[in-house]
Design a protein around this motif. Structure first.
Motif, PDB file in Angstrom:
ATOM      1  N   VAL A 182     -48.012  20.111  19.679  1.00  0.00           N
ATOM      2  CA  VAL A 182     -48.275  20.055  18.463  1.00  0.00           C
ATOM      3  C   VAL A 182     -47.201  18.947  17.788  1.00  0.00           C
ATOM      4  N   TYR A 183     -47.300  18.446  16.700  1.00  0.00           N
ATOM      5  CA  TYR A 183     -46.502  17.370  15.992  1.00  0.00           C
ATOM      6  C   TYR A 183     -46.840  17.242  14.659  1.00  0.00           C
ATOM      7  N   SER A 184     -46.139  16.816  13.865  1.00  0.00           N
ATOM      8  CA  SER A 184     -46.257  16.673  12.455  1.00  0.00           C
ATOM      9  C   SER A 184     -46.511  15.033  12.108  1.00  0.00           C
ATOM     10  N   LEU A 185     -47.483  14.796  11.081  1.00  0.00           N
ATOM     11  CA  LEU A 185     -47.724  13.690  10.601  1.00  0.00           C
ATOM     12  C   LEU A 185     -47.301  13.326   9.125  1.00  0.00           C
ATOM     13  N   PRO A 186     -47.003  12.170   8.939  1.00  0.00           N
ATOM     14  CA  PRO A 186     -46.298  12.082   7.532  1.00  0.00           C
ATOM     15  C   PRO A 186     -47.354  12.338   6.436  1.00  0.00           C
ATOM     16  N   GLY A 187     -46.868  13.265   5.524  1.00  0.00           N
ATOM     17  CA  GLY A 187     -48.120  13.657   4.471  1.00  0.00           C
ATOM     18  C   GLY A 187     -48.641  15.071   4.738  1.00  0.00           C
ATOM     19  N   MET A 188     -48.363  15.316   5.875  1.00  0.00           N
ATOM     20  CA  MET A 188     -49.096  17.009   6.169  1.00  0.00           C
ATOM     21  C   MET A 188     -48.398  17.898   5.541  1.00  0.00           C
ATOM     22  N   ASP A 189     -49.257  18.605   5.049  1.00  0.00           N
ATOM     23  CA  ASP A 189     -49.054  20.057   4.423  1.00  0.00           C
ATOM     24  C   ASP A 189     -48.024  21.011   5.494  1.00  0.00           C
ATOM     25  N   LEU A 245     -49.993  21.684  11.519  1.00  0.00           N
ATOM     26  CA  LEU A 245     -49.464  20.794  12.528  1.00  0.00           C
ATOM     27  C   LEU A 245     -50.716  20.155  12.925  1.00  0.00           C
ATOM     28  N   MET A 246     -50.272  18.955  13.615  1.00  0.00           N
ATOM     29  CA  MET A 246     -51.537  18.499  14.282  1.00  0.00           C
ATOM     30  C   MET A 246     -51.506  19.131  15.783  1.00  0.00           C
ATOM     31  N   GLY A 247     -52.515  19.376  16.525  1.00  0.00           N
ATOM     32  CA  GLY A 247     -52.462  20.165  17.590  1.00  0.00           C
ATOM     33  C   GLY A 247     -53.347  19.408  18.657  1.00  0.00           C
ATOM     34  N   GLU A 248     -53.121  19.365  19.906  1.00  0.00           N
ATOM     35  CA  GLU A 248     -54.082  18.755  20.844  1.00  0.00           C
ATOM     36  C   GLU A 248     -53.984  19.579  21.996  1.00  0.00           C
ATOM     37  N   LYS A 249     -54.998  19.628  22.778  1.00  0.00           N
ATOM     38  CA  LYS A 249     -55.196  20.222  23.972  1.00  0.00           C
ATOM     39  C   LYS A 249     -56.394  19.486  24.740  1.00  0.00           C
ATOM     40  N   GLY A 250     -56.035  19.146  25.858  1.00  0.00           N
ATOM     41  CA  GLY A 250     -56.992  18.101  26.648  1.00  0.00           C
ATOM     42  C   GLY A 250     -57.203  16.998  25.730  1.00  0.00           C
ATOM     43  N   VAL A 283     -50.083  29.871  21.484  1.00  0.00           N
ATOM     44  CA  VAL A 283     -51.092  30.364  20.352  1.00  0.00           C
ATOM     45  C   VAL A 283     -50.936  31.729  20.607  1.00  0.00           C
ATOM     46  N   LEU A 284     -50.566  32.375  19.362  1.00  0.00           N
ATOM     47  CA  LEU A 284     -50.293  33.808  19.032  1.00  0.00           C
ATOM     48  C   LEU A 284     -51.513  34.519  18.879  1.00  0.00           C
ATOM     49  N   TYR A 285     -52.536  34.078  18.183  1.00  0.00           N
ATOM     50  CA  TYR A 285     -53.908  34.706  17.972  1.00  0.00           C
ATOM     51  C   TYR A 285     -54.956  33.845  18.038  1.00  0.00           C
ATOM     52  N   ASP A 286     -56.222  34.239  18.147  1.00  0.00           N
ATOM     53  CA  ASP A 286     -57.511  33.438  18.209  1.00  0.00           C
ATOM     54  C   ASP A 286     -57.565  32.745  16.629  1.00  0.00           C
ATOM     55  N   TYR A 287     -57.962  31.591  16.752  1.00  0.00           N
ATOM     56  CA  TYR A 287     -58.400  30.824  15.288  1.00  0.00           C
ATOM     57  C   TYR A 287     -59.566  30.105  15.665  1.00  0.00           C
ATOM     58  N   ASP A 288     -60.463  30.189  14.971  1.00  0.00           N
ATOM     59  CA  ASP A 288     -61.883  29.358  14.619  1.00  0.00           C
ATOM     60  C   ASP A 288     -61.647  28.646  13.652  1.00  0.00           C
ATOM     61  N   ALA A 289     -61.896  27.386  13.988  1.00  0.00           N
ATOM     62  CA  ALA A 289     -61.801  26.117  13.129  1.00  0.00           C
ATOM     63  C   ALA A 289     -62.584  26.352  11.944  1.00  0.00           C
ATOM     64  N   ALA A 290     -62.340  26.059  10.698  1.00  0.00           N
ATOM     65  CA  ALA A 290     -63.067  26.161   9.453  1.00  0.00           C
ATOM     66  C   ALA A 290     -64.119  24.829   9.307  1.00  0.00           C
ATOM     67  N   ASP A 291     -63.717  23.627   9.896  1.00  0.00           N
ATOM     68  CA  ASP A 291     -64.398  22.325   9.788  1.00  0.00           C
ATOM     69  C   ASP A 291     -63.991  21.578  11.064  1.00  0.00           C
ATOM     70  N   SER A 292     -64.566  20.355  11.200  1.00  0.00           N
ATOM     71  CA  SER A 292     -64.327  19.368  12.022  1.00  0.00           C
ATOM     72  C   SER A 292     -62.872  18.882  12.228  1.00  0.00           C
ATOM     73  N   ASN A 293     -62.134  19.004  11.122  1.00  0.00           N
ATOM     74  CA  ASN A 293     -61.007  18.423  10.999  1.00  0.00           C
ATOM     75  C   ASN A 293     -59.903  19.504  11.513  1.00  0.00           C
ATOM     76  N   GLU A 294     -59.984  20.796  11.991  1.00  0.00           N
ATOM     77  CA  GLU A 294     -59.474  21.617  12.550  1.00  0.00           C
ATOM     78  C   GLU A 294     -59.649  21.840  14.243  1.00  0.00           C
ATOM     79  N   LEU A 295     -58.758  22.610  14.783  1.00  0.00           N
ATOM     80  CA  LEU A 295     -58.779  22.740  16.270  1.00  0.00           C
ATOM     81  C   LEU A 295     -58.826  24.156  16.388  1.00  0.00           C
ATOM     82  N   SER A 296     -59.929  24.726  17.258  1.00  0.00           N
ATOM     83  CA  SER A 296     -60.184  26.218  17.452  1.00  0.00           C
ATOM     84  C   SER A 296     -58.894  26.581  18.608  1.00  0.00           C
TER      85      SER A 296
END
Length: 368
Positions: A337-344, A348-353, A315-328
């Motif tokens: 991280v990984y991409s899912l079909p149809g994603m902008d 990317l889809m991100g996971e931590k823990g 992660v290069l910079y701090d990021y605050d999730a705008a809604d429950s669909n995003e990850l801070s």
């Protein structure tokens, strides 16, 4: 006619005599009446004020109107003493283009509705820019221009008169030295006294005008404060408009970008049977099999991304999730991280823990 010819001849003779005298002074062949140190300092200060006022004026005009063609047009209107036509600002023009584009694309579409929001904000920014330019022109540039075209021209005129009086005085001194006969000396002394009186009178007039430069500095100081106030107001407005726009777009982010990898925000994703690296995507009931009457009309299933599609990212910079669909995110932490079909492509889809959600690509450095 004869009078005009004689006057022209007289003026030409005076000009020639002064030119010769000036040349002899430069060559050290004639004496020159020197002004006192205080007067010389006043002259130097006035010249510096004029030179720097011109530079500040020209550069401020460039700041307010970067287009040189537009500046030339405004200059011509001023010289012709005609009102400068109202010109739409770049921000207002951009905003109008966006709103017109929304009308063609459909104001009810996500892109169209966003164009309208951004276009309105750009028009407000353009209007703020217009107000700043007008305020700066009236309260800052006009006083500077008035000094250059008014007070400075008066000072320059009186300085030229003073220089002519000095040349007359020095010429009188030279004639007195050359006079031999008593009558010639008496006439030369009388001429010298008159020249000295004229020189002293003109020196006093010029000195008073030069000392007025202090008042000019005071006036320009007040104008400078007004310019800074107008600039601060302008940037504060720009910040507020863009901040409001950012909040508006953030609040409607879920509407504009329907999630393709999370279920209903009010539905809790199962945690006991799902793998930590699994993503939840909506599945049409007909494709998911028979509906369970006790569940929601839209069923969800867990889909794990292929192992070859996952990557580590820093992660290069701090990021605050705008809604429950995003990850801070926090700067320098490592996530999967990984991409899912149809994603902008910007996300990317991100996971931590055991947490997962959308993350912006521009905040990441992909490591493998």
């Amino acid at each position: 006619m004869d009078f005009n010819v004689k006057k022209l001849a007289s003026d030409a003779g005076v000009f020639f005599t002064r030119a010769v005298q000036f040349t002899e002074e430069k060559l050290g062949q004639a004496e020159k009446t020197e002004l006192d140190a205080h007067f010389e300092n006043l002259l130097s200060r006035a010249d510096s004020t004029k030179n720097w006022t011109e530079k500040i004026l020209r550069q401020t005009e460039v700041l307010l109107q970067p287009n040189p063609s537009a500046r030339i047009e405004e200059f011509l209107y001023e010289k012709l003493d005609r009102k400068i036509p109202s010109r739409i600002t770049n921000g207002e023009l951009l905003g109008q283009y966006m709103i017109d584009a929304a009308s063609e694309f459909g104001p009810g579409t996500p892109y169209g509705s966003t164009l309208i929001k951004v276009g309105e904000a750009q028009r407000r920014l353009g209007a703020a820019d217009r107000d700043f330019i007008q305020s700066s022109m009236i309260n800052f540039l006009t006083p500077l221009r008035n000094f250059l075209e008014g007070d400075w021209k008066t000072i320059s005129k009186e300085r030229r008169l003073l220089e002519n009086r000095r040349l007359d005085l020095d010429a009188s001194k030279a004639r007195l030295k050359k006079a031999k006969a008593a009558e010639a000396k008496a006439a030369a002394e009388q001429e010298l006294r008159l020249a000295q009186t004229e020189f002293d009178r003109q020196a006093e007039v010029t000195r008073l005008l030069l000392e007025g430069i202090s008042s000019t500095h005071t006036n320009h100081l007040r104008c400078l404060h007004e310019f800074v106030e107008a600039q601060a107001t302008y940037y504060a407005q720009c910040y507020q408009y863009t901040l409001d726009l950012q909040k508006l777009l953030g609040s409607s982010n879920g509407e504009m970008f329907p999630s393709a990898f999370v279920g209903n925000a009010n539905t809790q994703a199962p945690t006991s049977s799902a793998s930590p690296s699994a993503a939840t995507i909506p599945v049409v009931p007909a494709l998911a099999g028979p509906c369970n009457p006790s569940t929601s009309s839209v069923a969800f299933t867990e889909v794990s991304p292929p192992s070859s599609g996952t990557r580590k990212a820093r992660v290069l910079y701090d990021y605050d999730a705008a809604d429950s669909n995003e990850l801070s995110l926090l700067a320098d932490e490592l996530i999967t991280v990984y991409s899912l079909p149809g994603m902008d492509s910007d996300w990317l889809m991100g996971e931590k823990g055991n947490k997962k959600g959308k993350v912006p690509v521009t905040y990441l450095e992909l490591l493998n």
